[in-house]
Design an enzyme around this catalytic site. Structure first.
Site, PDB file in Angstrom:
ATOM      1  N   ASN A 296     -41.156 -47.563 -11.166  1.00  0.00           N
ATOM      2  CA  ASN A 296     -41.515 -48.240 -12.404  1.00  0.00           C
ATOM      3  C   ASN A 296     -41.709 -47.281 -13.568  1.00  0.00           C
ATOM      4  OD1 ASN A 296     -41.510 -50.797 -11.155  1.00  0.00           O
ATOM      5  ND2 ASN A 296     -43.604 -50.475 -10.409  1.00  0.00           N
ATOM      6  N   HIS A 298     -43.988 -44.869 -13.861  1.00  0.00           N
ATOM      7  CA  HIS A 298     -45.304 -44.282 -14.062  1.00  0.00           C
ATOM      8  C   HIS A 298     -45.756 -43.565 -12.788  1.00  0.00           C
ATOM      9  CE1 HIS A 298     -46.757 -48.624 -13.057  1.00  0.00           C
ATOM     10  NE2 HIS A 298     -46.587 -47.945 -11.952  1.00  0.00           N
ATOM     11  N   CYS A 333     -50.035 -43.476 -16.680  1.00  0.00           N
ATOM     12  CA  CYS A 333     -49.703 -42.224 -17.352  1.00  0.00           C
ATOM     13  C   CYS A 333     -48.271 -41.864 -16.986  1.00  0.00           C
ATOM     14  CB  CYS A 333     -50.674 -41.099 -17.014  1.00  0.00           C
ATOM     15  SG  CYS A 333     -50.833 -40.672 -15.285  1.00  0.00           S
TER      16      CYS A 333
END
Length: 378
Positions: A296, A298, A333
């Site tokens: 995805n 991240h 993040c």
């Protein structure tokens, strides 16, 4: 695979219908001086130079994997073998596909749906790279096992390489974990086989819940348990979204009413370490690498566990055993981000438990993960 010695031969699983003794198998499988070993498949083979009878290992009947033949580099009846059909014909005289499965205890790969398809289980070997200096699996590696089991459960429901239903995929939606509580009673050791089972539970219209049970495959002993909360994430807007109604409807046939946590379990709300006046260690800095990212885009959830535990002081590791970890995933993040991991002592020694609070944050930009770890005396 070959019988390396008499002990291996003794341990090998033998069929009552086998017409040759262990001693005969040893004679046929043992290399003579100057012989080499060659791996071939039914699609190609290089004619070997030296002579001896071949030994075979093939997948069990019913498996869909391509047939692979391990052959002692040899000739048969004095003539060099030139094709796979000839090799297989000779090997058929020695043992059938179902007879040899490797040294007893090394059969790893098993997946199954149970409870009318509502629960999924998978057996994992504890690999060499997953244990620490004490020869036991780490909390990080256990987190990786339950993540892998959850992803394979998803594939079993929605298809190969699919981690969400088709309706979510078309809407550019994905499941993301917002909370994980993982408890370990006993850590498995290198070479142990661990049975991880997982299933869905009802959690309302906004979130879904997934529980896990971790058992020793041989003894059946429960090694640990975990519960997690998942929400729908829009991959385009990078924001949370509602669970599509079609997916909620499908849960009616997929949920399993079996909570792995104790009755009355309530998720702890984790505080900000800055608000409780705890004694904190100096932050440890990490940088997001490409290898830390998942599909995805991240950081993988298991990487967060690794970062948090790296900030734990050495004296805590030396005198305690990590028994449980609770994580709240608050923000994603991305590649190149600079992350600080802070570890704080929540309380002094309290009976058999020692508790630490943790935080991952981008300096000046808020929390990414809040966590709590619970430790017991060695």
């Amino acid at each position: 695979f070959f019988f390396p010695d008499a002990r291996s031969c003794t341990r090998a699983r033998a069929s009552s219908s086998r017409d040759m003794s262990c001693a005969t198998a040893m004679h046929r499988a043992s290399p003579r001086p100057g012989m080499t070993t060659t791996s071939v498949t039914t699609s190609s083979m290089t004619a070997p130079r030296h002579a001896s009878r071949p030994t075979t290992v093939t997948p069990r009947r019913g498996r869909s994997s391509p047939k692979t033949t391990m052959v002692r580099a040899s000739s048969v009846n004095g003539a060099a073998p030139t094709d796979a059909n000839h090799i297989n014909a000779v090997m058929g005289e020695m043992m059938s596909d179902d007879e040899y499965e490797g040294v007893a205890g090394t059969e790893w790969y098993t997946r199954a749906f149970t409870k009318s398809g509502r629960s999924f289980s998978e057996i994992f070997p504890v690999r060499f790279a997953e244990v620490g200096p004490n020869n036991e699996a780490t909390m990080v590696s256990v987190a990786g096992l339950i993540q892998e089991c959850a992803c394979n459960h998803a594939q079993g429901i929605w298809g190969v390489a699919q981690s969400m239903p088709e309706d979510m995929r078309k809407a550019n939606l994905a499941w993301v974990c917002t909370r994980l509580h993982l408890r370990m009673r006993t850590y498995p050791k290198w070479g142990d086989k661990v049975n991880v089972s997982t299933w869905f539970l009802n959690q309302g219209k906004i979130a879904a819940r997934r529980d896990y049970r971790i058992n020793d495959h041989n003894s059946g002993e429960q090694l640990g348990e975990a519960t997690s909360q998942w929400v729908v994430f829009n991959l385009e807007t990078r924001k949370m979204a509602r669970i599509p109604q079609s997916v909620s409807d499908d849960f009616a046939t997929q949920v399993c009413h079996d909570s792995v946590m104790e009755e009355g379990y309530v998720a702890d709300k984790l505080p900000d370490v800055n608000d409780i006046g705890a004694v904190c260690m100096a932050p440890m800095r990490h940088y997001v690498r490409r290898n830390d990212l998942d599909m995805n885009g991240h950081v993988n959830n298991v990487v967060y566990v690794h970062w948090l535990l790296e900030s734990v002081p050495s004296d805590v590791w030396a005198g305690h055993v990590l028994k449980e970890i609770i994580l709240e995933y608050r923000s994603e993040c991305n590649f190149g981000d600079s992350i600080e991991a802070t570890c704080c002592e929540l309380n002094s020694e309290n009976g058999d438990q020692f508790v630490l609070l943790h935080k991952l944050e981008r300096p000046g930009q808020g929390d990414i993960v809040r966590a709590k770890t619970v430790w017991s005396h060695v």
